[in-house]
Design a protein around this motif. Structure first.
Motif, PDB file in Angstrom:
ATOM      1  N   SER A  81       0.811  -1.219   0.000  1.00  0.00           N
ATOM      2  CA  SER A  81       0.000   0.000   0.000  1.00  0.00           C
ATOM      3  C   SER A  81       0.843   1.267   0.000  1.00  0.00           C
ATOM      4  CB  SER A  81      -0.931   0.023   1.219  1.00  0.00           C
ATOM      5  OG  SER A  81      -0.187   0.070   2.426  1.00  0.00           O
ATOM      6  N   GLN A  82       2.138   1.132   0.234  1.00  0.00           N
ATOM      7  CA  GLN A  82       3.027   2.294   0.331  1.00  0.00           C
ATOM      8  C   GLN A  82       4.183   2.152  -0.660  1.00  0.00           C
ATOM      9  OE1 GLN A  82       2.212   4.810   2.116  1.00  0.00           O
ATOM     10  NE2 GLN A  82       0.798   3.994   3.645  1.00  0.00           N
ATOM     11  N   GLY A  83       4.875   3.263  -0.853  1.00  0.00           N
ATOM     12  CA  GLY A  83       6.097   3.183  -1.620  1.00  0.00           C
ATOM     13  C   GLY A  83       6.082   3.981  -2.895  1.00  0.00           C
ATOM     14  N   PRO A  84       7.176   3.900  -3.629  1.00  0.00           N
ATOM     15  CA  PRO A  84       8.330   3.048  -3.347  1.00  0.00           C
ATOM     16  C   PRO A  84       9.139   3.557  -2.151  1.00  0.00           C
ATOM     17  CG  PRO A  84       8.785   4.445  -5.233  1.00  0.00           C
ATOM     18  CD  PRO A  84       7.349   4.675  -4.879  1.00  0.00           C
ATOM     19  N   ILE A  85       9.774   2.620  -1.440  1.00  0.00           N
ATOM     20  CA  ILE A  85      10.605   2.975  -0.296  1.00  0.00           C
ATOM     21  C   ILE A  85      12.062   2.649  -0.611  1.00  0.00           C
ATOM     22  CG2 ILE A  85       8.718   2.593   1.330  1.00  0.00           C
ATOM     23  CD1 ILE A  85      10.197   0.002   2.204  1.00  0.00           C
ATOM     24  N   ASP A  86      12.945   3.284   0.142  1.00  0.00           N
ATOM     25  CA  ASP A  86      14.379   3.041   0.008  1.00  0.00           C
ATOM     26  C   ASP A  86      14.957   2.342   1.228  1.00  0.00           C
ATOM     27  OD1 ASP A  86      15.076   4.682  -2.563  1.00  0.00           O
ATOM     28  OD2 ASP A  86      13.821   6.010  -1.345  1.00  0.00           O
ATOM     29  N   LEU A  87      14.280   2.496   2.376  1.00  0.00           N
ATOM     30  CA  LEU A  87      14.750   1.880   3.620  1.00  0.00           C
ATOM     31  C   LEU A  87      13.560   1.476   4.468  1.00  0.00           C
ATOM     32  CD1 LEU A  87      17.057   1.195   5.664  1.00  0.00           C
ATOM     33  CD2 LEU A  87      16.812   3.533   6.527  1.00  0.00           C
ATOM     34  N   LEU A  88      13.630   0.270   5.004  1.00  0.00           N
ATOM     35  CA  LEU A  88      12.631  -0.240   5.945  1.00  0.00           C
ATOM     36  C   LEU A  88      13.305  -0.431   7.289  1.00  0.00           C
ATOM     37  CD1 LEU A  88       9.889  -1.722   6.678  1.00  0.00           C
ATOM     38  CD2 LEU A  88      11.026  -3.823   5.906  1.00  0.00           C
ATOM     39  N   THR A  89      12.761   0.193   8.343  1.00  0.00           N
ATOM     40  CA  THR A  89      13.234  -0.093   9.697  1.00  0.00           C
ATOM     41  C   THR A  89      12.214  -0.997  10.377  1.00  0.00           C
ATOM     42  OG1 THR A  89      12.181   1.785  10.851  1.00  0.00           O
ATOM     43  CG2 THR A  89      14.321   2.181   9.800  1.00  0.00           C
ATOM     44  N   ILE A  90      12.691  -1.982  11.096  1.00  0.00           N
ATOM     45  CA  ILE A  90      11.826  -2.905  11.833  1.00  0.00           C
ATOM     46  C   ILE A  90      12.255  -2.913  13.293  1.00  0.00           C
ATOM     47  CG2 ILE A  90      11.012  -5.281  12.104  1.00  0.00           C
ATOM     48  CD1 ILE A  90      11.682  -5.765   9.163  1.00  0.00           C
TER      49      ILE A  90
END
Length: 212
Positions: A81-90
């Motif tokens: 549902s989101q993006g495009p992203i460059d970094l994902l933090t978990i």
């Protein structure tokens, strides 16, 4: 070119203040929450998508809060549902340590490994034109305060979690940050961060992101 960060986590990513009573529904403002503090520290050239869900686990439906607390379901929704992203933090694992989940440290890390597997899978990497992943170990849980009754054994397990998550990050070749090296939860409820701790953590994560 602007880079986008998706911060995926639970109430400590959402920005829930320490609770003096069960059932409170409060949230720190953007000047305080660690994701928005991080964004401010990073400066121009960065965009933020906040996805913190109070109660979210790495891989478990919650018998009280609902099936949507399963982070693996939530991550798929977020990445589609989101993006495009460059970094994902978990930053997840705290809620897995609730007594009614009965999860061991190994089981929490297995849930995180599932999240990493989803994020690194070809369909999602292709969808977002490739993105990096930063694993953040949550701060130690304190068995005191508002939520003490539901945290039997959580403090001991939470102390072992950062090392285990660091091993997972090393195995996958991912950057890692231990939130507990910078902050501790409030003794008011044993789980959530005070305002200054959010700010401290946001600055620490911004420094880590800038170094990647």
């Amino acid at each position: 070119m602007t880079k986008t960060i998706l911060t995926f986590g639970d109430s400590n990513t959402y920005g829930t203040p320490p609770a003096h009573a069960r059932g409170e529904n409060r949230r720190f403002g953007p000047e305080t929450r660690w994701p928005t503090v991080m964004l401010s520290e990073l400066g121009e050239g960065w965009a933020l998508i906040e996805d913190g869900l109070p109660g979210r686990t790495t891989s478990r439906a919650d018998p009280v809060m609902g099936a949507h607390m399963d982070g693996q379901l939530g991550l798929r929704i977020a990445l589609e549902s989101q993006g495009p992203i460059d970094l994902l933090t978990i930053m997840l694992g705290t809620n897995d340590l609730k007594t009614h989940h009965g999860a061991s440290v190994d089981q929490v890390v297995a849930g995180l490994a599932g999240l990493v597997g989803i994020a690194r899978s070809e369909p999602y990497q292709t969808r977002h034109n490739g993105f990096d992943i930063l694993l953040i170990a949550p701060a130690v849980v304190l068995e005191q305060g508002t939520y003490r009754d539901g945290l039997l054994g959580a403090q001991t397990k939470s102390r072992d979690l950062p090392f285990a998550i660091a091993q997972l990050a090393d195995h996958w070749g991912l950057p890692f940050l231990d939130a507990g090296m910078h902050i501790r939860p409030s003794p008011v409820d044993g789980l959530h961060f005070e305002a200054q701790d959010h700010i401290t953590l946001g600055r620490a994560i911004a420094a880590k992101v800038a170094s990647l």
